[in-house]
Design an enzyme around this catalytic site. Structure first.
Site, PDB file in Angstrom:
ATOM      1  N   HIS A  78      10.510 -35.452   7.932  1.00 50.71           N
ATOM      2  CA  HIS A  78      10.397 -34.755   9.221  1.00 50.71           C
ATOM      3  C   HIS A  78      11.688 -33.977   9.432  1.00 50.71           C
ATOM      4  CE1 HIS A  78      10.497 -33.853  13.378  1.00 50.71           C
ATOM      5  NE2 HIS A  78      11.338 -34.820  13.690  1.00 50.71           N
ATOM      6  N   ASN A 134      13.342 -28.034  14.886  1.00 47.91           N
ATOM      7  CA  ASN A 134      12.577 -29.288  14.845  1.00 47.91           C
ATOM      8  C   ASN A 134      11.271 -29.044  15.603  1.00 47.91           C
ATOM      9  OD1 ASN A 134      11.524 -31.836  15.494  1.00 47.91           O
ATOM     10  ND2 ASN A 134      13.547 -32.784  15.717  1.00 47.91           N
ATOM     11  N   CYS A 152       7.441 -37.188  16.823  1.00 53.30           N
ATOM     12  CA  CYS A 152       7.867 -36.719  15.490  1.00 53.30           C
ATOM     13  C   CYS A 152       7.152 -37.453  14.361  1.00 53.30           C
ATOM     14  CB  CYS A 152       9.371 -36.898  15.329  1.00 53.30           C
ATOM     15  SG  CYS A 152      10.292 -35.995  16.561  1.00 53.30           S
TER      16      CYS A 152
HETATM   17  O1  UT7 Z   1      13.109 -35.339  15.959  1.00 49.14           O
HETATM   18  C1  UT7 Z   1      13.135 -36.602  16.486  1.00 49.14           C
HETATM   19  C2  UT7 Z   1      14.397 -37.292  16.328  1.00 49.14           C
HETATM   20  N1  UT7 Z   1      15.527 -36.497  16.790  1.00 49.14           N
HETATM   21  C3  UT7 Z   1      16.607 -36.560  16.060  1.00 49.14           C
HETATM   22  O2  UT7 Z   1      16.601 -37.147  15.002  1.00 49.14           O
HETATM   23  C4  UT7 Z   1      17.866 -35.909  16.590  1.00 49.14           C
HETATM   24  C5  UT7 Z   1      19.022 -36.821  16.336  1.00 49.14           C
HETATM   25  N2  UT7 Z   1      20.309 -36.375  16.932  1.00 49.14           N
HETATM   26  C6  UT7 Z   1      20.912 -35.259  16.561  1.00 49.14           C
HETATM   27  O3  UT7 Z   1      20.410 -34.512  15.752  1.00 49.14           O
HETATM   28  C7  UT7 Z   1      22.287 -34.981  17.126  1.00 49.14           C
HETATM   29  O4  UT7 Z   1      22.740 -36.095  17.854  1.00 49.14           O
HETATM   30  C8  UT7 Z   1      22.353 -33.720  18.010  1.00 49.14           C
HETATM   31  C9  UT7 Z   1      22.200 -32.486  17.145  1.00 49.14           C
HETATM   32  C10 UT7 Z   1      21.275 -33.754  19.052  1.00 49.14           C
HETATM   33  C11 UT7 Z   1      23.689 -33.614  18.730  1.00 49.14           C
HETATM   34  O5  UT7 Z   1      24.742 -33.625  17.806  1.00 49.14           O
HETATM   35  P1  UT7 Z   1      25.973 -34.615  17.986  1.00 49.14           P
HETATM   36  O6  UT7 Z   1      26.860 -34.355  16.864  1.00 49.14           O
HETATM   37  O7  UT7 Z   1      25.424 -36.016  18.152  1.00 49.14           O
HETATM   38  O8  UT7 Z   1      26.617 -34.083  19.308  1.00 49.14           O
HETATM   39  P2  UT7 Z   1      26.898 -34.845  20.702  1.00 49.14           P
HETATM   40  O9  UT7 Z   1      25.634 -34.987  21.472  1.00 49.14           O
HETATM   41  O10 UT7 Z   1      27.716 -36.054  20.441  1.00 49.14           O
HETATM   42  O11 UT7 Z   1      27.792 -33.796  21.436  1.00 49.14           O
HETATM   43  C12 UT7 Z   1      29.095 -33.433  20.922  1.00 49.14           C
HETATM   44  C13 UT7 Z   1      29.709 -32.377  21.812  1.00 49.14           C
HETATM   45  C14 UT7 Z   1      29.679 -32.748  23.301  1.00 49.14           C
HETATM   46  O12 UT7 Z   1      30.865 -32.209  23.893  1.00 49.14           O
HETATM   47  P3  UT7 Z   1      32.116 -33.139  24.179  1.00 49.14           P
HETATM   48  O13 UT7 Z   1      31.634 -34.233  25.092  1.00 49.14           O
HETATM   49  O14 UT7 Z   1      32.553 -33.662  22.840  1.00 49.14           O
HETATM   50  O15 UT7 Z   1      33.100 -32.210  24.811  1.00 49.14           O
HETATM   51  C15 UT7 Z   1      28.492 -31.996  23.816  1.00 49.14           C
HETATM   52  O16 UT7 Z   1      28.583 -31.704  25.197  1.00 49.14           O
HETATM   53  O17 UT7 Z   1      28.965 -31.164  21.703  1.00 49.14           O
HETATM   54  C16 UT7 Z   1      28.536 -30.731  23.010  1.00 49.14           C
HETATM   55  N3  UT7 Z   1      27.246 -30.082  22.868  1.00 49.14           N
HETATM   56  C17 UT7 Z   1      27.102 -28.772  22.584  1.00 49.14           C
HETATM   57  N4  UT7 Z   1      27.999 -27.798  22.378  1.00 49.14           N
HETATM   58  C18 UT7 Z   1      27.506 -26.562  22.076  1.00 49.14           C
HETATM   59  C19 UT7 Z   1      26.002 -30.644  22.984  1.00 49.14           C
HETATM   60  N5  UT7 Z   1      25.076 -29.718  22.761  1.00 49.14           N
HETATM   61  C20 UT7 Z   1      25.718 -28.555  22.517  1.00 49.14           C
HETATM   62  C21 UT7 Z   1      25.284 -27.251  22.213  1.00 49.14           C
HETATM   63  N6  UT7 Z   1      26.212 -26.284  21.990  1.00 49.14           N
HETATM   64  N7  UT7 Z   1      23.988 -26.925  22.104  1.00 49.14           N
END
Ligand code: UT7
Length: 335
Positions: free
Chosen positions: A262, A292, A114
């Site tokens: 980014h 992204n 990135c």
């Molecule tokens: O580009 C380079 C750098 N990358 C970044 O900067 C990305 C940084 N991180 C993020 O943008 C976020 O952490 C994400 C968008 C990837 C994820 O969002 P989050 O709010 O951190 O979600 P999480 O991973 O903590 O997941 C929350 C819940 C989980 O369910 P439970 O355990 O709470 O029941 C996941 O299993 O959301 C679930 N989940 C989804 N649900 C529906 C994870 N992915 C999905 C999905 N659709 N696609």
């Protein structure tokens, strides 16, 4: 000693639009979750055999060269940033030299995910500053769609990433009050495995047999991301490296005319915007349309901002990136 300026910009994205609803048909996700957590509404995926990382980069580069007013034979050097090259080797820089029919100039591939475009701009800037080269073609291009785990297992990563390319021509600027004022690069390899594609790998801790039969349980060929950890580090490093760039040039936050972060996640950009107390007109976001696109996201966003008349001569433009490695960086430009 010279400065470098961005003389031309271009971008290309595939026509194939993939909406959140499209993704919800192949994995357990939904539009509301994706929009709430990332701001993404849709992204582009290539049609296989129609586009590659290189072909998209070439299309973006043609536009950037034309807009820069130079002839393609005036390009002195190529820098290509990507994490998704057409081939394991050689990298896409030489393919651009071939496909654009450029002279046998040097071609460098940058592997900083990135932050790749910011790193590439920084390298180009040094070559131009010293007088070694006059015009450098810098490309960021990615095909994510063919390498993502499009099952429930991969949903935390696969909904975020999209395909596309952006390019810039950097040219010599004799007026030292203008152009790229400074670049700032960082890395912290202790977090390398927090956002990683482990295979194929030919050495080190994560050796994987490159010829191994595909094992459905082997997820080492898919990107892994510890999303929350990456998010927390991103907001800290984005803030630090923007401040670092401003301080190096005796600028204040209020001097920023346009911040092009980014496009990692709309929530990250909004957090930075709030922290720096910037208005909607001072921060550019297009992740809603493209997702992204890692190394391509800044040049695509920069091109769109410029096309929309949001960047004018004399503006202070700040580019900032954070990503896998971890790596992060900023570029301060007086347009
Ligand atoms: O580009 C380079 C750098 N990358 C970044 O900067 C990305 C940084 N991180 C993020 O943008 C976020 O952490 C994400 C968008 C990837 C994820 O969002 P989050 O709010 O951190 O979600 P999480 O991973 O903590 O997941 C929350 C819940 C989980 O369910 P439970 O355990 O709470 O029941 C996941 O299993 O959301 C679930 N989940 C989804 N649900 C529906 C994870 N992915 C999905 C999905 N659709 N696609």
């Amino acid at each position: 000693m010279y400065h470098s300026k961005i003389a031309g910009l271009g971008f290309y994205v595939p026509d194939n639009i993939v909406t959140n609803d499209d993704l919800s048909k192949v994995m357990d996700t939904n539009d509301a979750w994706i929009q709430e957590r990332t701001g993404i509404q849709e992204r582009r995926h290539i049609i296989r055999n129609e586009d590659t990382t290189t072909s998209m980069g070439v299309k973006a580069a043609k536009i950037a060269i034309e807009r820069s007013g130079i002839m393609k034979d005036d390009v002195d050097f190529i820098i290509f940033a990507t994490l998704s090259p057409d081939y394991y080797f050689p990298g896409p820089g030489v393919l651009v030299q071939r496909d654009l029919g450029l002279k046998p100039i040097g071609a460098l591939d940058v592997r900083n995910q990135c932050s790749g475009f910011v790193y590439a701009i920084s390298v180009a800037d040094q070559y131009i500053k010293t007088g070694m080269y006059k015009n450098i073609l810098v490309i960021g291009s990615e095909v994510h769609s063919t390498g993502l785990d499009m099952t429930d297992r991969g949903r935390g990563v696969s909904v975020i990433f999209g395909d596309g390319a952006g390019a810039a021509v950097l040219s010599r600027e004799e007026d030292l009050s203008k152009g790229i004022l400074s670049t700032h690069l960082h890395s912290e390899g202790q977090h390398a495995e927090e956002l990683v594609l482990k295979a194929p790998g030919m050495g080190g801790r994560w050796v994987t047999d490159i010829m191994k039969d595909k094992d459905p349980n082997d997820d080492s060929y898919y990107p892994y991301m510890n999303g929350q950890f990456v998010f927390k580090n991103a907001v800290v490093r984005f803030s630090e490296v923007i401040h670092e760039g401003l301080q190096a040039n005796n600028l204040q936050v209020s001097d920023i005319d346009m911040l092009i972060p980014h496009q990692a996640n709309l929530r990250i950009s909004q957090y930075i915007q709030k922290k720096f107390e910037l208005s909607d007109n001072q921060v550019f976001s297009n992740i809603q349309k493209y997702g992204n696109t890692t190394a391509a996201s800044i040049p695509i966003a920069l091109t769109e901002a410029w096309e929309q008349g949001k960047i004018k001569s004399g503006d202070i433009v700040v580019l900032a990136a954070f990503g896998s490695g971890f790596t992060w960086g900023s570029v301060i430009i007086k347009w």
